[in-house]
Design a protein around this motif. Structure first.
Motif, short mmCIF file in Angstrom:
data_model
loop_
_atom_site.label_atom_id
_atom_site.label_comp_id
_atom_site.label_asym_id
_atom_site.label_seq_id
_atom_site.Cartn_x
_atom_site.Cartn_y
_atom_site.Cartn_z
N VAL A 44 -15.46 56.93 -2.68
CA VAL A 44 -14.33 56.02 -2.71
C VAL A 44 -13.41 56.28 -1.52
O VAL A 44 -12.94 55.36 -0.86
CB VAL A 44 -13.53 56.16 -4.03
CG1 VAL A 44 -12.28 55.28 -4.01
CG2 VAL A 44 -14.41 55.79 -5.22
N GLY A 187 -23.44 49.32 -1.37
CA GLY A 187 -22.80 49.15 -2.67
C GLY A 187 -21.60 50.03 -2.90
O GLY A 187 -21.17 50.22 -4.05
N TRP A 189 -18.53 49.47 -1.52
CA TRP A 189 -17.28 48.70 -1.51
C TRP A 189 -17.07 48.17 -2.93
O TRP A 189 -17.49 47.10 -3.29
CB TRP A 189 -17.33 47.57 -0.50
CG TRP A 189 -15.99 46.91 -0.29
CD1 TRP A 189 -14.90 46.99 -1.10
CD2 TRP A 189 -15.62 46.06 0.80
NE1 TRP A 189 -13.87 46.25 -0.59
CE2 TRP A 189 -14.28 45.67 0.58
CE3 TRP A 189 -16.30 45.60 1.93
CZ2 TRP A 189 -13.60 44.83 1.47
CZ3 TRP A 189 -15.61 44.76 2.80
CH2 TRP A 189 -14.28 44.38 2.57
N THR A 190 -16.40 48.94 -3.73
CA THR A 190 -16.23 48.66 -5.15
C THR A 190 -14.84 48.12 -5.44
O THR A 190 -13.94 48.18 -4.59
CB THR A 190 -16.44 49.95 -5.96
OG1 THR A 190 -15.41 50.89 -5.60
CG2 THR A 190 -17.81 50.55 -5.68
N THR A 192 -12.60 49.50 -7.18
CA THR A 192 -11.67 50.62 -7.05
C THR A 192 -11.23 50.79 -5.60
O THR A 192 -10.04 51.03 -5.31
CB THR A 192 -12.32 51.92 -7.55
OG1 THR A 192 -12.70 51.76 -8.92
CG2 THR A 192 -11.38 53.10 -7.42
#
Length: 244
Positions: A44, A187, A189-190, A192
């Motif tokens: 993150v 994957g 870039w969430t 959150t």
């Protein structure tokens, strides 16, 4: 720690990192990801830091595009693309500690020399830009450390604080965009990541403004001293990581 406390610390880290980047054009990597990784998972922290990096670079390029040396920026970006494949090979073939130790010693020796000498070696044109861009690509492809060769190049060219700051952003903007595309494909870039990024925008904007003011108040000699002190700090951090 409560969510509110964590968010406040994240914003404080991003403010400090952005101020450093806006004032000097580099150096936020010493602050952002290592400190953010203490507060959140690194998968993150890294995308959040890159999104902020893109924002800072885009704003600086839009504000100060007249200060960019376009030929320098273009040559550095183009040659970086050729260095990335070798960096990926380096990542697999050579222990990270060895590469970091060698890089640290070179950076510390170079900047110490420049701090001691009154008339250190200088580059007067862009003929060697490809060499520094290439090694930025090698280190970026291997360990995500594009910055040191670029900062050394800018210092050798003797750019003013304004040209130094703006030209490096002319490099970092496309490089960071490519990196963020990689995170998107992977994957990482969430929601959150997006939430922390949007939450950070007010403090990032303030830090950009304050950093710009600080940059424009620096004279050339003092700025170069700050740059070399920053490089010594980067080299020391790399050496600690290599030994550890």
């Amino acid at each position: 720690m409560a969510a509110g406390g964590t968010s406040a610390l994240v914003l404080a880290v991003l403010f400090l990192a952005t101020f450093i980047r806006s004032a000097f054009g580099f150096g936020e990597a010493l602050v952002a990801v290592p400190l953010l990784a203490l507060l959140m998972p690194v998968e993150v922290a890294a995308p959040v830091a890159v999104l902020v990096s893109i924002t800072v670079a885009a704003v600086i390029v839009a504000q100060d595009w007249r200060h960019i040396h376009p030929r320098s920026a273009w040559r550095l970006v183009a040659s970086t693309m050729f260095g990335i494949p070798l960096g990926l090979v380096l990542l697999v073939a050579v222990p990270e500690s060895i590469v970091k130790a060698i890089l640290a010693i070179v950076i510390i020796a170079f900047s110490t020399y420049c701090l001691i000498q009154r008339r250190p070696f200088a580059l007067h044109d862009d003929r060697l830009a490809w060499l520094f861009g290439f090694w930025a690509g090698v280190l970026g492809g291997a360990y995500g450390m594009n910055g040191p060769p670029l900062v050394i190049y800018g210092a050798l060219r003797g750019w003013s604080p304004q040209h130094f700051r703006a030209t490096l952003q002319g490099y970092f903007l496309p490089a960071s965009l490519v990196g963020m595309i990689g995170y998107l494909i992977a994957g990482l870039w969430t929601p959150t990541v997006t939430r922390y990024y949007l939450l950070s925008l007010p403090v990032v904007a303030l830090a950009i403004v304050l950093g710009r003011i600080a940059n424009h108040r620096m004279n050339g000699r003092a700025f170069l001293i700050y740059v070399h002190v920053g490089l010594v700090a980067i080299g020391t951090l790399l050496l600690v990581q290599a030994i550890g």
